[in-house]
Scaffold this active site. Structure first.
Site, PDB file in Angstrom:
ATOM      1  N   SER A  34       7.536   9.415 -18.519  1.00 24.09           N
ATOM      2  CA  SER A  34       8.920   9.981 -17.546  1.00 24.09           C
ATOM      3  C   SER A  34       9.945   9.508 -18.524  1.00 24.09           C
ATOM      4  CB  SER A  34       9.629   9.370 -16.362  1.00 24.09           C
ATOM      5  OG  SER A  34       9.166   7.492 -16.610  1.00 24.09           O
ATOM      6  N   THR A 166      23.720  43.043  15.361  1.00 21.50           N
ATOM      7  CA  THR A 166      21.472  42.245  15.839  1.00 21.50           C
ATOM      8  C   THR A 166      20.843  43.166  14.624  1.00 21.50           C
ATOM      9  OG1 THR A 166      22.102  43.260  17.627  1.00 21.50           O
ATOM     10  CG2 THR A 166      23.334  41.268  17.848  1.00 21.50           C
ATOM     11  N   HIS A 167      19.444  42.469  14.384  1.00 25.31           N
ATOM     12  CA  HIS A 167      18.516  42.863  14.637  1.00 25.31           C
ATOM     13  C   HIS A 167      19.338  44.438  13.166  1.00 25.31           C
ATOM     14  CE1 HIS A 167      17.114  42.169  18.046  1.00 25.31           C
ATOM     15  NE2 HIS A 167      18.191  42.545  18.465  1.00 25.31           N
ATOM     16  N   SER A 288      21.266  48.205 -15.875  1.00 22.90           N
ATOM     17  CA  SER A 288      20.039  48.164 -15.868  1.00 22.90           C
ATOM     18  C   SER A 288      19.492  48.771 -17.700  1.00 22.90           C
ATOM     19  CB  SER A 288      19.621  48.847 -15.187  1.00 22.90           C
ATOM     20  OG  SER A 288      18.022  50.174 -15.886  1.00 22.90           O
ATOM     21  N   LYS A 294      23.306  52.150 -13.360  1.00 21.66           N
ATOM     22  CA  LYS A 294      22.998  50.578 -12.311  1.00 21.66           C
ATOM     23  C   LYS A 294      24.637  49.438 -12.285  1.00 21.66           C
ATOM     24  CE  LYS A 294      20.090  50.314  -9.757  1.00 21.66           C
ATOM     25  NZ  LYS A 294      18.674  49.847 -10.391  1.00 21.66           N
ATOM     26  N   GLU A 301      21.342  37.208  -5.657  1.00 23.20           N
ATOM     27  CA  GLU A 301      19.602  37.708  -6.265  1.00 23.20           C
ATOM     28  C   GLU A 301      19.306  37.041  -6.021  1.00 23.20           C
ATOM     29  OE1 GLU A 301      19.776  42.730  -6.718  1.00 23.20           O
ATOM     30  OE2 GLU A 301      19.393  41.755  -8.257  1.00 23.20           O
TER      31      GLU A 301
HETATM   32  N1  ARG Z   1       8.921   4.706 -14.197  1.00 27.14           N
HETATM   33  C1  ARG Z   1       8.710   4.641 -12.974  1.00 27.14           C
HETATM   34  C2  ARG Z   1       8.515   5.495 -12.126  1.00 27.14           C
HETATM   35  O1  ARG Z   1       9.617   6.421 -12.023  1.00 27.14           O
HETATM   36  C3  ARG Z   1       8.958   3.045 -12.745  1.00 27.14           C
HETATM   37  C4  ARG Z   1       8.881   2.101 -12.089  1.00 27.14           C
HETATM   38  C5  ARG Z   1       7.243   1.553 -12.739  1.00 27.14           C
HETATM   39  N2  ARG Z   1       6.780   1.144 -12.030  1.00 27.14           N
HETATM   40  C6  ARG Z   1       4.962   0.304 -12.617  1.00 27.14           C
HETATM   41  N3  ARG Z   1       4.797  -0.229 -11.758  1.00 27.14           N
HETATM   42  N4  ARG Z   1       4.527   1.412 -13.244  1.00 27.14           N
HETATM   43  O2  ARG Z   1       8.751   5.428 -10.739  1.00 27.14           O
END
Ligand code: ARG
Length: 471
Positions: A34, A166-167, A288, A294, A301
């Protein structure tokens, strides 16, 4: 503490390597890591670690020299990250292991002692809460800014008449200021939701360790105080596993987006030449590539479009939690990207909408007024006039409906019918009726709290401004 046997393979350098006999594949490493996204938690991770280390020292689990080394090492790491010099490693999975490993490289055994009485499970829950608390504060300030901008434009247009719908059919005249105050009221509730949700975000999970707590004599209140948490998470299993605080925030964020999406939709409609109530400054539009004439309202949007993203973030988080047994599961690592995305999208949207409201909208008051005088917008006023003379409302409604039909066949507005023609539908009508049939008379008569009368709109603006302290 003796050094563990060094890993045989560099990919075994996580915080758990001794138990494993073969390295994970590169695919699994990438799949489970992560660090690519959770590194944005680095600052709060360091703050949490320092508070933890100080507490451990105070209760006698860490030596003062270890604490001193940890604080010194963390200072260095903070600097490295700030200057973009920190080397993030996928081998070390996440932000927590990356920082801990660097700390150990810098200060030796003290770094290895930091994780005493702690798990990444309570560490990451603490980090997200700390991070989100800061984001809620800055989003709340942004919301206040947008509300101020809306109030300024509303004040300018407290008496500018437009058709209320409304509507999407012309219903009754309102003032543009009043219309804008509707959005201001939505955003005021959104701010309340942030304040309320912040209270539940702001509780400390640390001390829950992996799931069951720890056998060390920790002082959780001390950590909470140092990190500015208002209280402790009361159950260790819950503390490491639930992400309802993040969900609650994302739901509140989705509501803000939803409100802004409705506003954006109206800006788009109003900007269409069919309405031509407003023009948007060029810096919020694009052209555009094929149609030279345009001018497209791209910013509103995209506000509308990005609302779908944030709702998606919310649904993603809801689904993430629904099947998880207690306590922590790695599923929870998937909480970060939707949460980050919701925060980033909302922050950008608030910034761009504040700019747009603060100087990007040119109002064509004459077009608004002309549109309000089409569609018999004051028919209800005529019915109310008859009721005030003693006609039961249902009968008044019917008489006016017939008058409207008559005016429609003649191709004129009610106010353009000569008095005798009006009297054919309700004999009691006098010459004073034309005062109530005008747009200004109509809006001015709705002077109660919450009504569209210019005086009331100004009072509502003052009341709203009073709740918004200066930044
Ligand atoms: N990177 C992990 C998370 O975001 C941290 C916790 C990980 N804990 C574990 N027991 N593997 O949740």
């Amino acid at each position: 503490m003796a050094d563990p046997v060094p890993p045989r393979n560099p990919s075994l350098q996580g915080g758990w390597s001794g138990r494993f006999s073969e390295p994970v594949s590169d695919l699994v490493k990438r799949y489970t890591a992560s660090v690519a996204f959770d590194r944005r938690l680095a600052a709060v991770d360091i703050a949490g670690s320092i508070a933890h280390a100080r507490m451990l020292t105070e209760v006698g689990v860490l030596a003062p020299a270890d604490l001193e080394a940890i604080e010194r090492g963390m200072e260095t790491i903070r600097g490295e990250i700030g200057r973009g010099e920190f080397e993030w490693s996928l081998d070390l999975e996440d932000v927590h292991l990356n920082i801990e490993r660097r700390l150990t490289t810098l200060v030796g055994d003290a770094g290895k002692r930091l994780h005493t009485a702690r798990s990444r499970n309570d560490q990451v829950a603490t980090d997200i809460r700390l991070w989100l608390r800061g984001e809620i504060d800055s989003l709340s300030a942004q919301l206040a800014g947008l509300r101020r901008a809306l109030l300024d434009v509303a004040a300018e247009h407290a008496a500018t008449i437009m058709p209320g719908f409304t509507h999407l059919q012309v219903a009754q005249p309102v003032t543009f200021g009043h219309h804008l105050l509707a959005y201001e009221a939505m955003l005021a509730r959104d701010m309340e939701r942030f304040v309320d949700c912040r209270r539940r975000v702001n509780r400390l999970p640390l001390g829950s360790a992996a799931l069951a707590g720890t056998s060390f004599p920790i002082d959780r209140d001390r950590v909470a105080r140092e990190l500015g948490f208002e209280g402790l998470c009361t159950n260790s299993l819950d503390a490491v596993s639930d992400r309802d605080f993040a969900l609650e925030f994302t739901a509140a964020a989705a509501l803000v987006m939803l409100h802004l999406s409705r506003f954006a939709e109206e800006l788009i409609l109003w900007m269409s030449p069919r309405f031509a109530f407003i023009a948007l400054a060029d810096r919020f539009c694009t052209g555009s590539s094929i149609m030279p004439q345009k001018k497209n309202p791209d910013v509103p949007e995209l506000v509308r479009g990005k609302t779908g993203r944030v709702v998606g973030d919310l649904v993603g988080l809801l689904m993430l939690m629904k099947g998880q047994p207690l306590a922590y599961n790695k599923d929870n690592q998937e909480d970060k990207e939707p949460l980050f995305d919701a925060v980033d999208t909302l922050a950008d949207t608030l910034a761009v909408m504040t700019d747009l409201v603060a100087g990007g909208i040119r109002v064509d008051a004459a077009r608004m007024r002309a549109a309000a005088s089409e569609g018999f917008a004051t028919a209800t006023d005529l019915a109310d006039y008859l009721v005030k003379q003693g006609t039961p409302f249902r009968d008044a409604h019917e008489a006016v409906a017939r008058a409207v039909r008559h005016a429609e066949t003649k191709g004129v507005d009610l106010a353009d019918l000569p008095l005798p023609e009006l009297q054919a539908f309700a004999p009691g009508i006098g010459a004073d009726v034309f005062a109530v049939l005008t747009l200004d008379g109509s809006v001015a008569s709705r002077a109660h709290p919450g009504g569209t009368a210019p005086a009331q709109v100004r009072a509502a603006i003052d009341a709203a401004r009073a709740t918004l302290k200066d930044p």
